[in-house]
Design an enzyme around this catalytic site. Structure first.
Site, mmCIF file in Angstrom:
data_model
loop_
_atom_site.group_PDB
_atom_site.id
_atom_site.type_symbol
_atom_site.label_atom_id
_atom_site.label_comp_id
_atom_site.label_asym_id
_atom_site.label_seq_id
_atom_site.Cartn_x
_atom_site.Cartn_y
_atom_site.Cartn_z
ATOM 1 N N GLU A 30 -2.802 -30.466 14.651
ATOM 2 C CA GLU A 30 -3.081 -31.904 14.516
ATOM 3 C C GLU A 30 -3.369 -32.316 13.083
ATOM 4 O O GLU A 30 -3.291 -33.511 12.745
ATOM 5 C CB GLU A 30 -4.251 -32.317 15.416
ATOM 6 C CG GLU A 30 -5.618 -31.779 15.025
ATOM 7 C CD GLU A 30 -5.969 -30.446 15.639
ATOM 8 O OE1 GLU A 30 -7.178 -30.146 15.780
ATOM 9 O OE2 GLU A 30 -5.039 -29.681 15.973
ATOM 10 N N CYS A 72 -6.676 -23.903 19.479
ATOM 11 C CA CYS A 72 -7.838 -23.117 19.048
ATOM 12 C C CYS A 72 -8.581 -22.575 20.267
ATOM 13 O O CYS A 72 -8.096 -21.652 20.923
ATOM 14 C CB CYS A 72 -8.727 -23.951 18.132
ATOM 15 S SG CYS A 72 -9.866 -22.944 17.142
ATOM 16 N N LYS A 111 -20.496 -66.199 10.021
ATOM 17 C CA LYS A 111 -21.639 -66.224 9.116
ATOM 18 C C LYS A 111 -21.354 -65.400 7.866
ATOM 19 O O LYS A 111 -21.103 -64.188 7.943
ATOM 20 C CB LYS A 111 -22.895 -65.702 9.822
ATOM 21 C CG LYS A 111 -23.409 -66.638 10.925
ATOM 22 C CD LYS A 111 -23.867 -67.967 10.334
ATOM 23 C CE LYS A 111 -24.452 -68.889 11.400
ATOM 24 N NZ LYS A 111 -24.874 -70.181 10.825
ATOM 25 N N SER A 136 -22.318 -49.991 8.931
ATOM 26 C CA SER A 136 -21.441 -48.836 8.783
ATOM 27 C C SER A 136 -20.260 -48.964 9.745
ATOM 28 O O SER A 136 -20.204 -49.876 10.567
ATOM 29 C CB SER A 136 -22.216 -47.549 9.074
ATOM 30 O OG SER A 136 -22.748 -47.573 10.389
ATOM 31 N N GLY A 144 -8.729 -23.901 23.039
ATOM 32 C CA GLY A 144 -7.801 -24.118 24.144
ATOM 33 C C GLY A 144 -6.829 -22.960 24.320
ATOM 34 O O GLY A 144 -6.390 -22.670 25.434
ATOM 35 N N MET A 145 -6.486 -22.282 23.229
ATOM 36 C CA MET A 145 -5.659 -21.078 23.310
ATOM 37 C C MET A 145 -6.469 -19.907 23.860
ATOM 38 O O MET A 145 -6.021 -19.156 24.734
ATOM 39 C CB MET A 145 -5.096 -20.743 21.924
ATOM 40 C CG MET A 145 -4.220 -19.503 21.886
ATOM 41 S SD MET A 145 -5.144 -18.033 21.341
ATOM 42 C CE MET A 145 -3.856 -17.118 20.531
ATOM 43 N N HIS A 161 -4.736 -25.366 14.151
ATOM 44 C CA HIS A 161 -4.931 -26.794 14.419
ATOM 45 C C HIS A 161 -3.726 -27.593 13.910
ATOM 46 O O HIS A 161 -3.746 -28.138 12.806
ATOM 47 C CB HIS A 161 -6.212 -27.290 13.742
ATOM 48 C CG HIS A 161 -7.466 -26.804 14.388
ATOM 49 N ND1 HIS A 161 -8.098 -27.501 15.396
ATOM 50 C CD2 HIS A 161 -8.195 -25.681 14.175
ATOM 51 C CE1 HIS A 161 -9.176 -26.834 15.782
ATOM 52 N NE2 HIS A 161 -9.255 -25.724 15.060
#
Length: 540
Positions: free
Chosen positions: A509, A381, A187, A13, A383-384, A507
């Site tokens: 970001e 968020c 391999k 994974s 953080g505010m 958000h």
């Protein structure tokens, strides 16, 4: 007719199926095709919303409020494909839909089985993105070939070419060729076994994308082609990238995978246009500045827990020709240690979102440090909310100020639940989710950075700024810079008489792209760069 590309993974994974799928979407879009992206996740959770970031990484939120896999963040950062709840399906969603249909009697008394009922539901999810104006749907299958929970998905995609025609369907298998240092050899056997498992199911890959830390060489490529029953030119080498994930599309383009796909699907797209992406890579390779940003979080040990935040900082760095050095700071350690020891010398402090009270007092101490030391601060968020709590305690003098999420009986609940949220019993999908409008105050820094009055930003939270404290906080120097259009919900706060102190309930970001950084991240990095340059210019 819409064409379908399926991306599977083998051997191990975390090979980067999401990045590879997003890169394919970018290349095909840059050749003028209309592309849609989709991720199928084999786990039984209905969505990632209640999953621990330690296990799953960040939860990526779409405009429509869907809580999705973090790979959809790669899709949006690399492509212009609009994403919706049809872009991410889990086994939990698939089985819930099948059971609901059975309860409603839609199967007319038939014995409900994995084949055909579950596989039909999976195919319905795949076809849900088809449309007369959609050229290609790229569907990534989560997990690894050989996982028992992934078998219904593999069976479903095996059936797709039988229904849409083999010329309208393409299978790409991402696999690993490990290098054994003791033997000094690459391999290929794990790749052969992985492809063998697919072929036993009835899927013959058309293209193999080989992850490797060293060049394959012609002999290994020919060996893989022979034993895996693919054409030599369809063995695509994808060497590990050490500089940036944004190298991946150009590496695939050098191997002409976009042309290979076009030929195999019998389509004739336009020429590949990647000049801006090449210029981006030149900028990444040749930064002119450097700043250090502290990210103080509670899941800091897991790199994917704040994936979009790290990427958004990098995007702002690209635009300012600045190398961003991330200093990961544990919020738990901030509760025990002097913030000066953990945050000394940083050019900016960012506190991301989160849930639960663990580490919150450490985050509040980081806010205080940023405010008092005049260090650029960006709160997102939680953080505010921490910024509001800190300011209420240390400027307003409300020593017991808190959020009712952490202390239900606090005397000064500056952060609290909305009245309509207090009756919630189930956790999944009960928050304020997805794109919400925000109106920016005219004289605010945020308005200046956005350059417009009304914006849309994505939310993922339950608790809100308590409007009863708004007037007192504003009188004390914490400006409300953004609200919901009717003014009832506080979306952004700023601290006056500070170089750069912006905290948002949403958000940002989730809307940043490498060629188009989010304005708030860009403003934050510029402020950090200004601080860094001023610090350097001060004589010792």
């Amino acid at each position: 007719m819409t064409k379908h590309i399926f991306v599977t993974g083998g051997v191990v994974s975390s090979l980067g199926k999401g990045l590879t799928s997003a890169s394919l979407g970018l290349l095909l879009e840059r050749r003028g095709l209309n592309v849609r992206m989709q991720k199928l996740d084999p786990y039984l959770n209905v969505d990632p919303g209640t999953m621990s970031p330690y296990q799953h990484g960040e939860v990526y939120v779409l405009n429509d409020g869907s809580e999705t896999d973090l790979d959809l963040g790669h899709y949006e950062r690399f492509t212009n494909s609009p994403l919706s709840r049809k872009s991410n399906f889990t086994t939990g969603q698939i089985y819930r839909s099948v059971i609901d249909k059975e309860r409603r009697g839609e199967y007319l008394g038939a014995t409900v089985q994995v084949i055909p009922h579950v596989t039909d539901e999976i195919k319905e999810a795949i076809y849900s993105l088809d449309g007369p104006d959609i050229d290609i749907v790229i569907t990534e299958l989560g997990g690894t070939v050989g996982d028992i929970e992934g078998l219904p998905y593999l069976e479903a995609i095996r059936q797709v070419p039988l229904e849409v025609g083999r010329d309208n369907c393409l299978f790409i298998h991402l696999t690993l060729v490990p290098y054994l240092k003791a033997a000094r050899e690459l391999k290929t056997k794990p790749t052969q076994y992985s492809v063998g498992q697919l072929r036993q199911i009835g899927i013959q890959p058309d293209i193999l994308v080989i992850r490797t830390e060293r060049p394959l060489g012609r002999d290994n490529a020919e060996k893989i082609a022979l034993f895996c029953n693919v054409e030599k030119q369809a063995v695509i080498e994808e060497i590990d990238k050490t500089l940036s994930i944004y190298e991946v599309p150009l590496g695939l383009a050098e191997n002409k995978i976009d042309k290979l796909i076009s030929d195999k699907l019998h389509i004739q797209p336009g020429p590949l246009e990647m000049d801006d992406w090449k210029n981006l890579m030149h900028t990444i390779r040749n930064p002119e500045h450097e700043v250090t940003i502290a990210v103080a979080g509670k899941y800091i040990e897991h790199r994917d827990a704040y994936k979009s935040i790290y990427e958004s900082l990098d995007h702002a760095g690209f635009a300012t020709k600045t190398r961003i050095i991330i200093k990961r700071v544990s919020a738990d350690e901030l509760e025990e240690e002097d913030p000066e020891l953990l945050l000394r010398g940083v050019d900016g402090i960012l506190i991301p979102g989160g849930f639960g009270m663990r580490g919150v007092e450490g985050k509040i101490r980081a806010v205080k440090y940023a405010r008092e030391k005049q260090i650029p601060y960006f709160g997102i968020c939680l953080g505010m909310q921490c910024a509001v709590i800190e300011y209420s305690r240390n400027v307003l003098g409300l020593s017991d100020a808190n959020s009712t999420e952490f202390e239900g009986q606090t005397g000064n609940p500056v952060i609290c639940l909305l009245e309509e949220q207090k009756k919630i019993t189930y956790k999944g999908g009960t928050m304020r989710l997805g794109a919400q409008p925000c109106r920016l105050v005219e004289e605010s820094l945020s308005r200046q950075l956005y350059g417009q009055e009304d914006v849309q930003e994505r939310h993922r939270h339950r608790y809100e700024f308590n409007p009863e404290y708004r007037e007192r906080l504003e009188e004390a120097g914490m400006r409300v810079a953004g609200t919901s259009p009717e003014g009832t919900l506080v979306e952004i706060v700023e601290v006056e008489n500070h170089p750069w102190f912006v905290a948002v309930q949403f958000h940002p970001e989730f809307q940043s792209k490498p060629l188009s950084p989010h304005p708030l991240f860009l403003g934050f990095v510029n402020a950090a760069l200004t601080r860094h340059q001023n610090q350097v210019s001060v004589p010792v």
